[in-house]
Design an enzyme around this catalytic site. Structure first.
Site, short mmCIF file in Angstrom:
data_model
loop_
_atom_site.label_atom_id
_atom_site.label_comp_id
_atom_site.label_asym_id
_atom_site.label_seq_id
_atom_site.Cartn_x
_atom_site.Cartn_y
_atom_site.Cartn_z
N THR A 1 0.85 -1.19 0.00
CA THR A 1 0.00 0.00 0.00
C THR A 1 0.89 1.24 0.00
O THR A 1 1.93 1.26 0.66
CB THR A 1 -0.95 0.01 1.22
OG1 THR A 1 -1.78 1.17 1.17
CG2 THR A 1 -0.20 0.00 2.54
N HIS B 1 2.69 -11.61 14.30
CA HIS B 1 3.79 -12.18 15.08
C HIS B 1 3.53 -13.64 15.48
O HIS B 1 4.42 -14.32 15.98
CB HIS B 1 4.00 -11.34 16.34
CG HIS B 1 5.40 -11.39 16.88
ND1 HIS B 1 6.37 -12.24 16.39
CD2 HIS B 1 6.01 -10.70 17.88
CE1 HIS B 1 7.50 -12.06 17.05
NE2 HIS B 1 7.30 -11.14 17.97
#
Length: 410
Positions: free
Chosen positions: A321, A373
């Protein structure tokens, strides 16, 4: 008379309902076959609904209605002849309401409730709602018996936006319903926050070499290939290279399992009239700089013209993006589920940096990588972003094989 029932077609797999965003024709209009008659929002895209035949149309759904795939939304009278202008739909004549009835209605208006000891006293349920809204009972007009504040009164009560007497400007406000696409995006963003362990790591890249390459070859590149040489092709190829070096970034999580992909389907975020869309470059790892630019141009045009299909936005293993097109200096981009990572580009600013012990001015860009994560560790995330950085800092060596002209197909 030959009547065609137009039903909502399926925009794609897993989509069971759409919302009528806008009717492009009026009830009773004559429409031509394949003429766009409505825009419909699904949870993935806004699509045009074309007329299946020519004839006079009768609408069977209102703007804002959520309709099921396969539901009839309009009728087309194929036997009707085309006339100049719109043909109003024929409705059954409505009986006029006698004036005496109007007077009777006027007399039904309830007189204001006289103030009593119970006026503006909330019920227990109403008090709980008002406390949650931070409102005092005196701010609410009770409609219950003897002026009591009911639960419904509390639910409908809106906190005051300051005192109008203390301002000189307009106090108007507008309420509009979010489109089904925007509601879906909102739900997905909240789910990312709640369902992933999202972290963001940052770095900066030196755009000097890419500036030089674009300045040197942009005219020749555009003349030969019919597309401009932009930044996105370099970043896309830098990402596909980094994904091959750090395959866990090119993965998704499914319950107790991790899915690794041997291909790089890169979602490119594009701002369109209906919001942010993410069309996908399939197997971007096999594309040249020219083919990346050509495919991005084609997909971006479809998004802005409202012609992008659901299939063209389905899938994707990693997203890029570019908030820099709007002036963003730094941000923490949100992962596009079920993907596990996203790269955010930002604006390019001439800044002083230290090079070989000397302070020089270079065109610099901050880059950010948000990642899940749960399956991507810090070592992989930082290493991935460093790999992107080295490819952008030195594109000739890492992206072009040492031969600029060959890489640009010139």
């Amino acid at each position: 008379m030959s009547i065609l029932e137009m039903k909502v077609p399926s925009p794609g797999e897993s989509i069971t309902e759409v919302e009528i965003a806008t009717w492009l024709v009026k009830d009773g209009d004559y429409v031509e076959k394949d003429q766009p008659i409505a825009e419909v929002d699904s949870d993935k895209a806004t699509l045009e609904l074309p007329a299946e035949e020519s004839g006079v149309i009768t609408l069977k759904a209102e703007e804002g209605d959520v309709v099921q795939v396969g539901q009839v939304v309009c009728l087309i009278d194929m036997s009707a002849a085309k006339t100049e202008g719109a043909v109003p739909a024929v409705d059954a004549p409505k009986a006029e309401v006698p004036k005496v009835e109007e007077k009777k209605e006027e007399t039904k208006k309830e007189a204001p409730v006289a103030a009593t000891y119970a006026s503006n006293t909330p019920s227990p349920a109403a008090k709980k709602i008002l406390d949650e809204k931070g409102m005092e009972p005196a701010q609410v007009q009770g409609t219950g018996r003897d002026g009591r504040i009911t639960k419904d009164d509390a639910v409908k009560a809106v906190p005051a936006m300051g005192s109008a007497s203390s301002t000189n400007g307009s106090r108007a406000q507008t309420t509009t319903k979010l489109s089904v696409l925007r509601r879906k995006i909102a739900a997905r963003l909240v789910s990312v926050k709640n369902e992933t362990a999202m972290l963001t790591t940052f770095n900066e890249v030196d755009m000097s070499e890419i500036f030089r390459i674009r300045k040197q070859y942009k005219e020749e590149f555009a003349a030969k290939h019919g597309v401009g040489l932009g930044f996105m092709s370099f970043f896309t190829k830098a990402v596909t290279r980094a994904l091959e070096l750090y395959p866990d970034v090119n993965a998704s999580i499914d319950g107790d399992f991790k899915i690794n992909y041997d291909f790089c389907d890169i979602s490119i975020a594009v701002s369109g009239p209906k919001g942010l869309m993410v069309p996908v470059l399939r197997n971007a790892e096999n594309m040249t700089l020219r083919s990346v630019e050509a495919n991005i141009k084609d997909l971006a045009t479809k998004v802005r013209d409202g012609k992008i299909t659901v299939d063209e936005m389905t899938g994707g293993t990693f997203t890029i993006t570019n908030g820099g097109t709007f002036g963003s200096m730094m941000s923490t981009p949100i992962i596009n589920p079920p993907q596990s990572a996203i790269l955010g580009m930002h604006n390019i600013i001439q800044r002083p940096v230290a090079v070989d012990g000397q302070v020089v001015i270079r065109p610099m860009m901050y880059v950010a990588m948000s990642y899940d994560h749960r399956i991507i560790d810090g070592k992989e995330s930082v290493g991935f972003l460093v790999a992107v950085k080295e490819a952008i800092d030195n594109p000739v060596e890492f992206l072009m094989g040492g031969d600029e002209r060959k890489a640009l197909e010139l």
